[in-house]
Motif scaffolding. Structure first.
Motif, PDB file in Angstrom:
ATOM      1  N   ALA A  69      29.432  48.088 -11.811  1.00  0.00           N
ATOM      2  CA  ALA A  69      30.041  49.099 -12.665  1.00  0.00           C
ATOM      3  C   ALA A  69      30.903  49.987 -11.776  1.00  0.00           C
ATOM      4  CB  ALA A  69      28.958  49.922 -13.342  1.00  0.00           C
ATOM      5  N   HIS A  70      32.134  50.221 -12.197  1.00  0.00           N
ATOM      6  CA  HIS A  70      33.026  51.029 -11.361  1.00  0.00           C
ATOM      7  C   HIS A  70      32.506  52.454 -11.332  1.00  0.00           C
ATOM      8  CE1 HIS A  70      36.559  52.585  -9.459  1.00  0.00           C
ATOM      9  NE2 HIS A  70      37.081  51.375  -9.412  1.00  0.00           N
ATOM     10  N   VAL A  71      32.055  52.889 -10.166  1.00  0.00           N
ATOM     11  CA  VAL A  71      31.343  54.156 -10.043  1.00  0.00           C
ATOM     12  C   VAL A  71      32.190  55.344 -10.478  1.00  0.00           C
ATOM     13  CG1 VAL A  71      31.998  54.531  -7.613  1.00  0.00           C
ATOM     14  CG2 VAL A  71      29.859  55.499  -8.499  1.00  0.00           C
ATOM     15  N   LYS A  72      33.512  55.265 -10.323  1.00  0.00           N
ATOM     16  CA  LYS A  72      34.385  56.378 -10.698  1.00  0.00           C
ATOM     17  C   LYS A  72      34.420  56.601 -12.205  1.00  0.00           C
ATOM     18  CE  LYS A  72      37.418  56.002  -6.663  1.00  0.00           C
ATOM     19  NZ  LYS A  72      38.762  55.623  -6.184  1.00  0.00           N
ATOM     20  N   TRP A  73      33.965  55.618 -12.966  1.00  0.00           N
ATOM     21  CA  TRP A  73      33.959  55.764 -14.424  1.00  0.00           C
ATOM     22  C   TRP A  73      32.705  56.472 -14.924  1.00  0.00           C
ATOM     23  CZ3 TRP A  73      35.275  49.918 -15.522  1.00  0.00           C
ATOM     24  CH2 TRP A  73      36.540  49.631 -14.985  1.00  0.00           C
ATOM     25  N   PHE A  74      31.676  56.554 -14.078  1.00  0.00           N
ATOM     26  CA  PHE A  74      30.385  57.044 -14.552  1.00  0.00           C
ATOM     27  C   PHE A  74      29.831  58.207 -13.735  1.00  0.00           C
ATOM     28  CE2 PHE A  74      30.674  52.533 -15.657  1.00  0.00           C
ATOM     29  CZ  PHE A  74      30.467  52.575 -17.024  1.00  0.00           C
TER      30      PHE A  74
ATOM     31  N   PHE B 224      43.436  43.350 -26.147  1.00  0.00           N
ATOM     32  CA  PHE B 224      42.207  44.096 -26.456  1.00  0.00           C
ATOM     33  C   PHE B 224      42.115  45.354 -25.604  1.00  0.00           C
ATOM     34  CE2 PHE B 224      38.022  44.783 -24.465  1.00  0.00           C
ATOM     35  CZ  PHE B 224      37.326  45.331 -25.532  1.00  0.00           C
ATOM     36  N   PHE B 225      42.417  45.225 -24.321  1.00  0.00           N
ATOM     37  CA  PHE B 225      42.355  46.370 -23.404  1.00  0.00           C
ATOM     38  C   PHE B 225      43.336  47.460 -23.825  1.00  0.00           C
ATOM     39  CE2 PHE B 225      44.397  48.414 -19.747  1.00  0.00           C
ATOM     40  CZ  PHE B 225      43.317  49.098 -19.199  1.00  0.00           C
ATOM     41  N   LEU B 226      44.571  47.080 -24.102  1.00  0.00           N
ATOM     42  CA  LEU B 226      45.602  48.070 -24.446  1.00  0.00           C
ATOM     43  C   LEU B 226      45.289  48.768 -25.767  1.00  0.00           C
ATOM     44  CD1 LEU B 226      48.786  46.086 -23.350  1.00  0.00           C
ATOM     45  CD2 LEU B 226      47.879  48.164 -22.277  1.00  0.00           C
ATOM     46  N   ILE B 227      44.809  48.012 -26.751  1.00  0.00           N
ATOM     47  CA  ILE B 227      44.458  48.626 -28.036  1.00  0.00           C
ATOM     48  C   ILE B 227      43.247  49.553 -27.877  1.00  0.00           C
ATOM     49  CG2 ILE B 227      43.553  48.124 -30.347  1.00  0.00           C
ATOM     50  CD1 ILE B 227      45.345  45.634 -30.342  1.00  0.00           C
ATOM     51  N   SER B 228      42.319  49.156 -26.999  1.00  0.00           N
ATOM     52  CA  SER B 228      41.141  49.988 -26.767  1.00  0.00           C
ATOM     53  C   SER B 228      41.511  51.321 -26.137  1.00  0.00           C
ATOM     54  CB  SER B 228      40.148  49.247 -25.866  1.00  0.00           C
ATOM     55  OG  SER B 228      39.658  48.085 -26.489  1.00  0.00           O
TER      56      SER B 228
ATOM     57  N   ALA C  26      27.057  43.394 -16.227  1.00  0.00           N
ATOM     58  CA  ALA C  26      27.127  44.847 -16.076  1.00  0.00           C
ATOM     59  C   ALA C  26      27.477  45.527 -17.394  1.00  0.00           C
ATOM     60  CB  ALA C  26      28.149  45.212 -15.007  1.00  0.00           C
ATOM     61  N   ILE C  27      28.197  44.809 -18.266  1.00  0.00           N
ATOM     62  CA  ILE C  27      28.556  45.371 -19.566  1.00  0.00           C
ATOM     63  C   ILE C  27      27.304  45.669 -20.385  1.00  0.00           C
ATOM     64  CG2 ILE C  27      29.687  44.867 -21.777  1.00  0.00           C
ATOM     65  CD1 ILE C  27      31.753  43.222 -20.179  1.00  0.00           C
ATOM     66  N   VAL C  28      26.307  44.789 -20.264  1.00  0.00           N
ATOM     67  CA  VAL C  28      25.044  44.988 -20.991  1.00  0.00           C
ATOM     68  C   VAL C  28      24.393  46.302 -20.572  1.00  0.00           C
ATOM     69  CG1 VAL C  28      22.751  44.036 -21.435  1.00  0.00           C
ATOM     70  CG2 VAL C  28      24.719  42.497 -21.191  1.00  0.00           C
ATOM     71  N   GLU C  29      24.479  46.611 -19.278  1.00  0.00           N
ATOM     72  CA  GLU C  29      23.845  47.825 -18.751  1.00  0.00           C
ATOM     73  C   GLU C  29      24.671  49.080 -19.001  1.00  0.00           C
ATOM     74  OE1 GLU C  29      20.958  48.353 -17.351  1.00  0.00           O
ATOM     75  OE2 GLU C  29      20.270  46.276 -17.355  1.00  0.00           O
TER      76      GLU C  29
ATOM     77  N   LYS D 229      30.380  50.092 -23.479  1.00  0.00           N
ATOM     78  CA  LYS D 229      31.758  49.885 -23.899  1.00  0.00           C
ATOM     79  C   LYS D 229      32.777  50.247 -22.825  1.00  0.00           C
ATOM     80  CE  LYS D 229      30.769  50.702 -28.803  1.00  0.00           C
ATOM     81  NZ  LYS D 229      31.042  51.574 -29.978  1.00  0.00           N
ATOM     82  N   VAL D 230      32.529  51.325 -22.105  1.00  0.00           N
ATOM     83  CA  VAL D 230      33.482  51.747 -21.075  1.00  0.00           C
ATOM     84  C   VAL D 230      33.665  50.647 -20.042  1.00  0.00           C
ATOM     85  CG1 VAL D 230      33.882  53.379 -19.191  1.00  0.00           C
ATOM     86  CG2 VAL D 230      33.056  54.207 -21.391  1.00  0.00           C
ATOM     87  N   ASP D 231      32.554  50.051 -19.625  1.00  0.00           N
ATOM     88  CA  ASP D 231      32.622  48.972 -18.646  1.00  0.00           C
ATOM     89  C   ASP D 231      33.289  47.738 -19.244  1.00  0.00           C
ATOM     90  OD1 ASP D 231      31.589  48.709 -15.835  1.00  0.00           O
ATOM     91  OD2 ASP D 231      30.824  46.834 -16.656  1.00  0.00           O
ATOM     92  N   ALA D 232      33.025  47.470 -20.522  1.00  0.00           N
ATOM     93  CA  ALA D 232      33.629  46.309 -21.189  1.00  0.00           C
ATOM     94  C   ALA D 232      35.145  46.434 -21.227  1.00  0.00           C
ATOM     95  CB  ALA D 232      33.076  46.169 -22.607  1.00  0.00           C
ATOM     96  N   VAL D 233      35.622  47.611 -21.577  1.00  0.00           N
ATOM     97  CA  VAL D 233      37.071  47.826 -21.642  1.00  0.00           C
ATOM     98  C   VAL D 233      37.682  47.813 -20.242  1.00  0.00           C
ATOM     99  CG1 VAL D 233      38.880  49.476 -22.254  1.00  0.00           C
ATOM    100  CG2 VAL D 233      36.941  49.110 -23.805  1.00  0.00           C
ATOM    101  N   GLY D 234      37.085  48.566 -19.325  1.00  0.00           N
ATOM    102  CA  GLY D 234      37.651  48.699 -17.989  1.00  0.00           C
ATOM    103  C   GLY D 234      37.725  47.406 -17.220  1.00  0.00           C
ATOM    104  N   HIS D 235      36.717  46.533 -17.382  1.00  0.00           N
ATOM    105  CA  HIS D 235      36.677  45.294 -16.611  1.00  0.00           C
ATOM    106  C   HIS D 235      37.152  44.070 -17.380  1.00  0.00           C
ATOM    107  CE1 HIS D 235      33.598  47.031 -13.546  1.00  0.00           C
ATOM    108  NE2 HIS D 235      34.796  46.961 -13.011  1.00  0.00           N
ATOM    109  N   SER D 236      37.616  44.258 -18.610  1.00  0.00           N
ATOM    110  CA  SER D 236      38.010  43.110 -19.429  1.00  0.00           C
ATOM    111  C   SER D 236      39.126  42.298 -18.773  1.00  0.00           C
ATOM    112  CB  SER D 236      38.447  43.578 -20.819  1.00  0.00           C
ATOM    113  OG  SER D 236      39.523  44.497 -20.740  1.00  0.00           O
TER     114      SER D 236
END
Length: 357
Positions: free
Chosen positions: A31-36, A107-111, A279-282, A285-292
């Motif tokens: 998980a990108h630490v700067k996001w959390f 998906f990323f851009l719309i999110s 990591a998305i499971v843990e 949504k933020v991780d799903a979008v950021g790492h998509s």
């Protein structure tokens, strides 16, 4: 049963075992630490004399050994059969790689348009409302092949906009965005970049992105402390220091593998994609979008069937290039940080005091 069939039966077990070990060991760090968590890019990083300790050297040595074993296996009938099996399994993904990348980037851009106030990644905030509408327009341009270069141009613009507001050092975390832009532009124009295919270009930028991120894990392991405190089981009983050190070495090695021989890079892409997806499971949504985007790229790399036969030379040179890349990324990170935020003399002093790996 033929040799190929035996290998095909066993290979999923081998891949599943390797993946499960890595999922257990690197999930929190993926998980990108700067996001959390709170972070300070301008803060003083851990000294190189602390990073390059005996434990780090042992971990690096083990990583190099694994890389060499992978190279040796690739030149055998086992490796050839495994590549053939991967070619068969990923045929549909390979044919649809461009569509997958376009769909996921859309998906990323719309999110991020829907969330609003984001330039490219969750921590890159903006008050400019027109950015969101630009992102929506970029998503629309993904529908037609001829307008893919417009989306690519938009990604480059947003990357430059983020550099202007957050600095080049911060955006050094995200060169994969430029790789995705190059992929879309080259695909839309049916071109290569000096003979390099679109997937080769984005593969290189993904490797650079992840190698740089691994250095950040060594330089600022304390950034991840809140995540590890919230999910202590992820360290599997190891200390936070050891966990982050190992997570960085694993990530750096898998990232380096993306630019190595065909079987090694495809196996690495599969493992990395599995780690990011888990990591998305843990982390949601933020991780799903950021790492998509990088997940889509990794799927494309795993499906890529281009081959250059592996040789003993690849095995022999793997440690040389690996250590060269490690030295280069550590050196560039610390020197650039001190040029921008600190005292260059202190960086040079620390470099001179580092033991040779």
């Amino acid at each position: 049963m033929s040799i190929v069939s035996n290998i095909w039966v066993r290979s999923p077990v081998v891949l599943a075992t390797a993946t499960s070990v890595l999922l257990l060991g690197t999930q929190a760090a993926s998980a990108h630490v700067k996001w959390f968590c709170a972070f300070d890019v301008a803060g003083q990083p851990r000294g190189l004399e602390q990073v390059l300790c005996a434990e780090f050297e042992w971990l690096t040595g083990l990583a190099i050994l694994c890389l060499m074993v992978g190279c040796l296996a690739e030149g055998t009938p086992f490796g050839t059969a495994l590549l053939n099996a991967l070619d068969r399994v990923t045929l549909r993904l390979r044919d649809d790689t461009s569509l997958i990348v376009r769909a996921v980037v859309g998906f990323f851009l719309i999110s991020v348009w829907n969330l609003g106030g984001i330039i490219l990644t969750p921590e890159l905030k903006t008050d400019a409302s027109w950015i969101s509408w630009l992102q929506l327009a970029m998503a629309g341009c993904l529908i037609w092949k001829r307008t893919l270069p417009l989306t690519a141009l938009g990604i480059v613009f947003l990357f430059g906009f983020a550099v202007w507001h957050y600095g080049a050092f911060h955006l050094a975390d995200y060169p994969v965005f430029l790789g995705v832009a190059a992929y879309l532009a080259l695909t839309g124009l049916d071109r290569t970049l000096f003979g390099y295919r679109p997937i080769d270009v984005v593969r290189a930028t993904a490797a650079i992105t992840l190698m740089w991120a691994s250095v950040e894990k060594w330089a600022y392991p304390q950034w991840t402390d809140p995540l590890l405190a919230a999910k202590p089981s992820m360290t599997m009983g190891a200390s936070a220091e050891t966990f982050m050190r190992a997570a960085g070495v694993i990530e750096f090695t898998l990232a380096f593998a993306l630019i190595w021989t065909p079987l090694v890079r495809r196996a690495s892409a599969i493992i990395l994609a599995a780690v990011f997806i888990s990591a998305i499971v843990e982390f949601g949504k933020v991780d799903a979008v950021g790492h998509s985007g990088i997940i889509a790229v990794l799927i494309g790399i795993a499906a890529d069937d281009a081959r250059v036969p592996a040789t003993r030379r690849d095995t022999v040179l793997a440690p040389v290039y690996y250590l060269g890349a490690l030295t280069a990324f550590l050196g560039v990170y610390y020197v650039a940080h001190n040029l921008l935020y600190g005292d260059l003399y202190s960086a040079a002093t620390a470099l001179s005091a580092v033991p040779v790996i």
